[in-house]
Scaffold this motif. Structure first.
Motif, mmCIF file in Angstrom:
data_model
loop_
_atom_site.group_PDB
_atom_site.id
_atom_site.type_symbol
_atom_site.label_atom_id
_atom_site.label_comp_id
_atom_site.label_asym_id
_atom_site.label_seq_id
_atom_site.Cartn_x
_atom_site.Cartn_y
_atom_site.Cartn_z
ATOM 1 N N PRO A 186 101.713 14.771 21.607
ATOM 2 C CA PRO A 186 100.329 14.319 21.333
ATOM 3 C C PRO A 186 99.756 13.437 22.437
ATOM 4 C CG PRO A 186 101.875 12.988 20.086
ATOM 5 C CD PRO A 186 102.700 14.037 20.787
ATOM 6 N N PHE A 187 99.411 14.055 23.560
ATOM 7 C CA PHE A 187 98.756 13.306 24.621
ATOM 8 C C PHE A 187 97.321 13.010 24.203
ATOM 9 C CE2 PHE A 187 101.963 15.736 27.103
ATOM 10 C CZ PHE A 187 102.687 14.652 27.583
ATOM 11 N N GLY A 188 96.792 11.873 24.635
ATOM 12 C CA GLY A 188 95.457 11.484 24.230
ATOM 13 C C GLY A 188 94.357 12.249 24.928
ATOM 14 N N GLN A 189 94.649 12.779 26.117
ATOM 15 C CA GLN A 189 93.640 13.493 26.894
ATOM 16 C C GLN A 189 93.984 14.981 26.911
ATOM 17 O OE1 GLN A 189 93.493 12.411 30.992
ATOM 18 N NE2 GLN A 189 91.537 13.412 31.408
ATOM 19 N N LYS A 190 92.987 15.830 26.715
ATOM 20 C CA LYS A 190 93.239 17.270 26.607
ATOM 21 C C LYS A 190 93.706 17.889 27.917
ATOM 22 C CE LYS A 190 88.441 18.670 27.494
ATOM 23 N NZ LYS A 190 87.300 19.459 26.994
ATOM 24 N N GLU A 191 93.436 17.242 29.062
ATOM 25 C CA GLU A 191 93.823 17.811 30.347
ATOM 26 C C GLU A 191 95.262 17.473 30.735
ATOM 27 O OE1 GLU A 191 92.440 19.799 33.007
ATOM 28 O OE2 GLU A 191 91.378 20.444 31.224
ATOM 29 N N LEU A 234 100.480 19.014 33.216
ATOM 30 C CA LEU A 234 101.939 18.989 33.268
ATOM 31 C C LEU A 234 102.513 20.399 33.339
ATOM 32 C CD1 LEU A 234 102.911 16.140 30.774
ATOM 33 C CD2 LEU A 234 102.549 16.033 33.248
ATOM 34 N N LYS A 235 101.909 21.338 32.630
ATOM 35 C CA LYS A 235 102.387 22.724 32.697
ATOM 36 C C LYS A 235 102.199 23.297 34.103
ATOM 37 C CE LYS A 235 100.123 24.128 28.968
ATOM 38 N NZ LYS A 235 99.627 25.050 27.915
ATOM 39 N N ALA A 236 101.115 22.898 34.755
ATOM 40 C CA ALA A 236 100.886 23.367 36.126
ATOM 41 C C ALA A 236 101.906 22.763 37.087
ATOM 42 C CB ALA A 236 99.467 23.008 36.572
ATOM 43 N N LEU A 237 102.212 21.475 36.914
ATOM 44 C CA LEU A 237 103.126 20.788 37.827
ATOM 45 C C LEU A 237 104.591 21.171 37.605
ATOM 46 C CD1 LEU A 237 101.606 17.176 37.840
ATOM 47 C CD2 LEU A 237 101.416 18.911 39.629
ATOM 48 N N ASN A 247 100.310 9.933 29.842
ATOM 49 C CA ASN A 247 98.914 10.329 29.712
ATOM 50 C C ASN A 247 98.027 9.517 30.661
ATOM 51 O OD1 ASN A 247 96.761 11.800 28.120
ATOM 52 N ND2 ASN A 247 96.130 9.679 27.781
ATOM 53 N N GLY A 248 98.312 8.217 30.788
ATOM 54 C CA GLY A 248 97.529 7.362 31.680
ATOM 55 C C GLY A 248 97.683 7.759 33.139
ATOM 56 N N LEU A 249 98.902 8.127 33.540
ATOM 57 C CA LEU A 249 99.120 8.566 34.919
ATOM 58 C C LEU A 249 98.366 9.859 35.208
ATOM 59 C CD1 LEU A 249 102.946 7.817 35.279
ATOM 60 C CD2 LEU A 249 101.088 6.686 36.516
ATOM 61 N N GLY A 250 98.341 10.760 34.220
ATOM 62 C CA GLY A 250 97.590 12.000 34.390
ATOM 63 C C GLY A 250 96.099 11.737 34.533
ATOM 64 N N ARG A 251 95.574 10.843 33.709
ATOM 65 C CA ARG A 251 94.161 10.495 33.793
ATOM 66 C C ARG A 251 93.825 9.839 35.129
ATOM 67 N NH1 ARG A 251 92.041 7.264 28.663
ATOM 68 N NH2 ARG A 251 90.142 7.517 29.915
#
Length: 359
Positions: A106-111, A116-119, A343-347
């Motif tokens: 349950p990540f907070g951001q939809k992206e 992560l799947k791309a990386l 999630n924060g690092l992704g954002r």
């Protein structure tokens, strides 16, 4: 007869042969017969070759590898039967399971999950057009294309954690088996692209030399990886990913040591030294890969230095946090704080890329 240091010469000779042989794929059976006849000459005259000085023997071997590369290129271009091994089937199923696991968190951001799947798996189908545009506009598209960079980040993470198991002979063997098995499986799971295969071969050769206590010179390891990869698949030399991967590594080994020395001598803990090392690494790769990228795409990433200085550390941190999140999520032990950090690092990564792309 040939000293170990000449592996670079043999690798370059074989590569030149493969390049020359790619244009001979339509040649008839006379070509391979002629090449095989020439390749037998060193065996016929082996007693004479043994008496040659070192330079002469290296020259003969270089010519032999040149012809061998031509033959391998011709042979590799002939039609074959594609086979799917049971191990490859397991790797594909594992990649699907990994994507499912990422989607279940349950990540907070939809992206975050698509990123992560791309990386981690190379699946970019879930990325939004805005995200793809941010990567492309900032000159960070190479972060989305699974490459040796991703394998290198994962390898460094496990390499830093490996001292936990100890330094005994048995512990080193366990570490060796663990790293090679994991790297090999990751290679299959992500589709075994040319740059991923290059990274796997580099790691496998380097770790083998470390385990056996033999000298581990990076240039020699890269040359041997190039030789092995072209023997396995001569046709890969046409791949842009293959070309860019080896050009980037050549820049790291040839130009980076020169640029890194430009920084004044001082404390190794100097934070500005670390920034300069990252900048020198980025410049070294870009100098060697930029001309080819320009010829193919007629574009050049204006802010490549800023992108790499900011995005590469964030990408490495994101991959490390995501791996820990996934590992702990399997038994249901992942704390909410770790998910929030990932999630924060992704954002933050996407924010930085969007800002650079808008400049």
């Amino acid at each position: 007869m040939v000293e170990a240091k000449s592996i670079e010469t043999l690798s370059v000779s074989f590569t030149a042969g493969v390049i020359a042989g790619t244009g001979l794929s339509g040649a008839g059976p006379a070509l391979p017969l002629a090449l095989l006849s020439l390749l037998l000459l060193p065996l016929v005259f082996r007693h004479w070759l043994i008496r040659l000085p070192s330079a002469g023997s290296v020259t003969v071997m270089a010519l032999t590898f040149l012809l061998l590369g031509m033959f391998c290129a011709w042979n590799g271009a002939q039609p074959g039967i594609p086979l799917l091994s049971p191990l490859e089937d397991v790797a594909i199923r594992s990649a699907d399971a990994l994507r499912g696991l990422i989607d279940s968190i349950p990540f907070g951001q939809k992206e975050t999950a698509p990123l992560l799947k791309a990386l981690l798996t190379g699946d970019r189908s879930g990325l939004s057009p805005e995200t793809v545009a941010a990567f492309r506009g900032s000159g960070a598209s190479h972060l989305l294309a699974l490459s040796g960079l991703h394998m290198g980040v994962i390898y460094l993470i496990f390499d830093k954690l490996s001292p936990i198991i100890g330094q005994s002979r048995t512990a080193r063997k366990v570490r060796y088996a663990f790293i090679l098995t994991g790297a090999g499986f990751f290679t299959l799971m992500t589709g075994a692209g040319p740059s991923i295969v290059r990274a796997f071969l580099f790691i496998a050769i380097r770790e083998t030399l470390r385990l056996t206590g033999r000298p581990c010179r990076s240039g020699k390891v890269l040359a041997l990886a190039l030789l092995v990869q072209l023997v396995m698949d001569p046709g890969v030399i046409r791949s842009l990913g293959f070309q860019l991967s080896y050009l980037a590594m050549a820049g790291i080994f040839l130009l980076y040591p020169i640029l890194e020395k430009w920084y004044p001598e001082g404390s190794p803990r100097d934070p500005f030294r670390r920034i300069w090392q990252m900048a020198a690494l980025s410049i070294s790769c870009q100098v060697f890969t930029g001309p080819l990228a320009w010829l193919r795409f007629h574009s050049f990433p204006t802010y490549f230095l800023l992108t790499n200085l900011l995005a590469l550390p964030l990408t490495s941190a994101l991959m490390g946090a995501s791996l820990l999140t996934l590992i702990l999520s399997v038994p249901g032990m992942c704390p909410a704080m770790l998910i929030t950090i990932t999630n924060g690092l992704g954002r933050l990564l996407l924010f930085v890329l969007k800002v650079i792309a808008s400049m």
